[in-house]
Motif scaffolding. Structure first.
Motif, mmCIF file in Angstrom:
data_model
loop_
_atom_site.group_PDB
_atom_site.id
_atom_site.type_symbol
_atom_site.label_atom_id
_atom_site.label_comp_id
_atom_site.label_asym_id
_atom_site.label_seq_id
_atom_site.Cartn_x
_atom_site.Cartn_y
_atom_site.Cartn_z
ATOM 1 N N GLN A 1 0.849 -1.195 0.000
ATOM 2 C CA GLN A 1 0.000 0.000 0.000
ATOM 3 C C GLN A 1 0.882 1.241 0.000
ATOM 4 O O GLN A 1 2.076 1.181 0.314
ATOM 5 C CB GLN A 1 -0.900 0.006 1.238
ATOM 6 C CG GLN A 1 -2.020 -1.012 1.218
ATOM 7 C CD GLN A 1 -3.156 -0.602 0.306
ATOM 8 O OE1 GLN A 1 -3.477 0.566 0.192
ATOM 9 N NE2 GLN A 1 -3.772 -1.579 -0.351
ATOM 10 N N ASN A 2 0.279 2.370 -0.307
ATOM 11 C CA ASN A 2 0.985 3.647 -0.255
ATOM 12 C C ASN A 2 0.710 4.286 1.098
ATOM 13 O O ASN A 2 -0.370 4.812 1.342
ATOM 14 C CB ASN A 2 0.508 4.564 -1.387
ATOM 15 C CG ASN A 2 1.324 5.837 -1.468
ATOM 16 O OD1 ASN A 2 2.139 6.130 -0.588
ATOM 17 N ND2 ASN A 2 1.125 6.608 -2.523
ATOM 18 N N ASN B 1 6.308 -3.598 -3.394
ATOM 19 C CA ASN B 1 6.503 -2.291 -4.023
ATOM 20 C C ASN B 1 7.685 -1.560 -3.376
ATOM 21 O O ASN B 1 8.314 -2.069 -2.437
ATOM 22 C CB ASN B 1 5.226 -1.442 -3.932
ATOM 23 C CG ASN B 1 4.766 -1.249 -2.495
ATOM 24 O OD1 ASN B 1 5.387 -1.741 -1.562
ATOM 25 N ND2 ASN B 1 3.677 -0.537 -2.319
ATOM 26 N N ILE C 1 8.274 0.748 -1.163
ATOM 27 C CA ILE C 1 7.757 1.535 -0.049
ATOM 28 C C ILE C 1 8.826 2.413 0.597
ATOM 29 O O ILE C 1 8.569 3.572 0.937
ATOM 30 C CB ILE C 1 7.097 0.614 1.006
ATOM 31 C CG1 ILE C 1 6.597 1.428 2.189
ATOM 32 C CG2 ILE C 1 8.025 -0.478 1.478
ATOM 33 C CD1 ILE C 1 5.867 0.598 3.229
ATOM 34 N N GLU D 1 9.609 5.461 -1.511
ATOM 35 C CA GLU D 1 8.509 6.423 -1.443
ATOM 36 C C GLU D 1 8.561 7.226 -0.144
ATOM 37 O O GLU D 1 8.358 8.442 -0.133
ATOM 38 C CB GLU D 1 7.175 5.678 -1.548
ATOM 39 C CG GLU D 1 6.929 5.061 -2.923
ATOM 40 C CD GLU D 1 5.693 4.179 -2.940
ATOM 41 O OE1 GLU D 1 5.056 4.060 -1.870
ATOM 42 O OE2 GLU D 1 5.350 3.626 -3.998
#
Length: 496
Positions: free
Chosen positions: A223-224, A256, A258, A261
């Motif tokens: 998730q973001n 992902n 993460i 980010e």
């Protein structure tokens, strides 16, 4: 220990305000004092922690079994006892005790503080409290009446603080059927200190009190989490207050990028940020427990990675946790889509206002067949759980309204509580796989130890809509049903 007697009611509030300015908000606690009439034997129940000692020279002995009726039956019931229910405001350096036999007392080992209070408020000083004349004449009573019913003062106190007063609690399910969630008495004391209602929708005094250090645990899997982090940065707190926050992101085997980010926004964050990366996806319960294990602070917040906090959330939770140490606090949620303006980075950093139009099923829900725990007779019925149960206060003694009981109103997307409560209970159980019920079982164990569940309505959380992590609604419902069966099995296991 040094003692001061507060001789006038109006001084109490003045002294509380003075002590709050010197320190922080006090813990509201209750204590039941039970003294043997013609002896030194004393029982003390602080909230729901029971101890006794034969005289003041011996150490306190703490009771593990919380079935209070069996405990009192083990004592000499031919003797009488003085029984008194008192309220305590526990500050860092002193305690203010209400409704004692001596009236309202301040006790402290801090001589400088005692002297300052004595002079500033013209209080009576005693090195030994027994030198002071009693303000009310205590009446000795038996622990049980002639037909074996427990003393009414003990019984009322036990219900208030979540002690078991029934004859048996052989399972967690039976234990929960003995517990009240009626926190009404705390509402009075909360308002007395803060001039705000515990259940207020509009907090008009944001920033009036200092917050304590807090650890926030966010499990994340593919998730973001950026939106959640920016909403923490956007809290209505000073930079110094944000420095009191530790955020732990537990990367649960995400595929992902993460960490990359998060690193892009690190420079915008004033709070301490730790990232714990697990090699494999071990599940939500395990990720939360990893965060709990390394959390530095007593105040904990568990939140999901698809949750946005309204701007006063941390303040509202923190102040309540300062005053009420034996509760699980939850906020209602509002669903938003990924194209919502709320998710604009600038808006998140400015802080998001709370709302009162929730999508939360604890506000209003219509029972459907796939709802876990729904009695088939309820299908199609509409429930307004928050209103129907007087803000969860009437979800007591194992009662259920529609799909909800007191444990299932605790949903894992946001839970705030004291870390020490988990130390005395259990962390999240790894038996649950996939979606659902791990939060209800976690809450069940806390409630069984005397924790209230209290909604906070002056703030909210926003939930970002997304496809089920299980892959489909059908798979999600299948996991939920399997977990519900596990939950029920665990409830019927022996409770110690």
């Amino acid at each position: 220990m040094k003692y001061l007697i507060i001789d006038k009611e109006k001084k109490i509030k003045q002294i509380i305000n003075y002590l709050i300015e010197l320190e922080l908000l006090p813990k509201i606690q209750n204590r039941l004092d039970i003294f043997e009439e013609n002896g030194d034997f004393r029982i003390e129940i602080l909230n729901n922690k029971i101890c006794f000692r034969k005289n003041d020279r011996l150490k306190k002995v703490f009771i593990k079994n919380k079935n209070i009726k069996y405990f009192f039956k083990s004592l000499d019931n031919s003797k009488k006892y003085y029984i008194n229910d008192i309220t305590i405001y526990n500050f860092t350096s002193c305690s203010l005790l209400l409704n004692t036999y001596h009236g309202t007392i301040i006790s402290s080992n801090n001589e400088e503080l005692i002297n300052n209070l004595k002079i500033k408020f013209d209080l009576l000083y005693y090195n030994n409290i027994n030198e002071h004349k009693l303000q009310k004449n205590p009446k000795a009573q038996y622990l049980f009446d002639q037909i074996g019913n427990l003393n009414a003062i003990i019984k009322n106190y036990s219900v208030k603080v979540g002690l078991d007063i029934r004859s048996t609690s052989t399972s967690l399910r039976l234990r929960l059927s003995n517990i009240s969630n009626d926190y009404s008495y705390l509402e009075y004391y909360y308002k007395y200190v803060t001039n705000q209602d515990l259940l207020t929708i509009n907090n008009k005094e944001i920033g009036k009190y200092n917050i304590r250090n807090m650890s926030i645990i966010i499990p994340v899997y593919n998730q973001n989490v950026i939106y959640s982090l920016l909403s923490i940065q956007g809290q209505n707190l000073s930079k110094a207050e944000k420095n009191k926050i530790q955020v732990i992101v537990v990367n649960d085997g995400s595929k992902n990028n993460i960490i990359e980010e998060i690193n892009r926004i690190r420079g915008n964050l004033d709070f301490e940020l730790q990232i714990i990366s697990l090699e494999n996806n071990m599940g939500l319960s395990n990720a939360r427990n990893v965060g709990y294990a390394i959390a530095k602070y007593e105040y904990l917040l568990f939140m999901d990675s698809d949750i946005i906090l309204s701007k006063n959330y941390i303040y509202d939770m923190n102040i309540r946790m300062q005053l009420i140490p034996n509760a699980i606090f939850v906020c209602m949620r509002k669903n938003i889509d990924r194209d919502s303006d709320i998710l604009n980075s600038n808006n998140l950093l400015k802080g998001i206002d709370s709302c009162t139009k929730f999508d939360d099923s604890r506000i209003i829900t219509k029972a459907k067949e796939y709802h876990i725990g729904c009695n088939k007779a309820y299908i199609g019925e509409q429930f307004e759980i928050l209103d129907d149960t007087n803000y969860f206060k009437e979800l007591s003694f194992g009662s259920q309204v529609g799909i909800y009981n007191i444990a299932t109103v605790v949903t894992g997307h946001n839970i705030a509580l004291h870390k020490s409560l988990i130390n005395f209970s259990k962390p999240f159980d790894n038996t649950f796989k996939g979606w659902g019920m791990e939060d209800a079982y976690f809450a069940s164990n806390l409630i069984a130890q005397g924790c209230y569940v209290i909604p906070v309505l002056s703030s909210c959380v926003y939930h970002i809509n997304h496809l089920p992590r299980s892959g489909s609604e059908k798979q999600k419902n299948k996991e939920a049903l399997e977990n519900y069966n596990i939950y029920n099995k665990l409830l019927d296991e022996a409770w110690n």
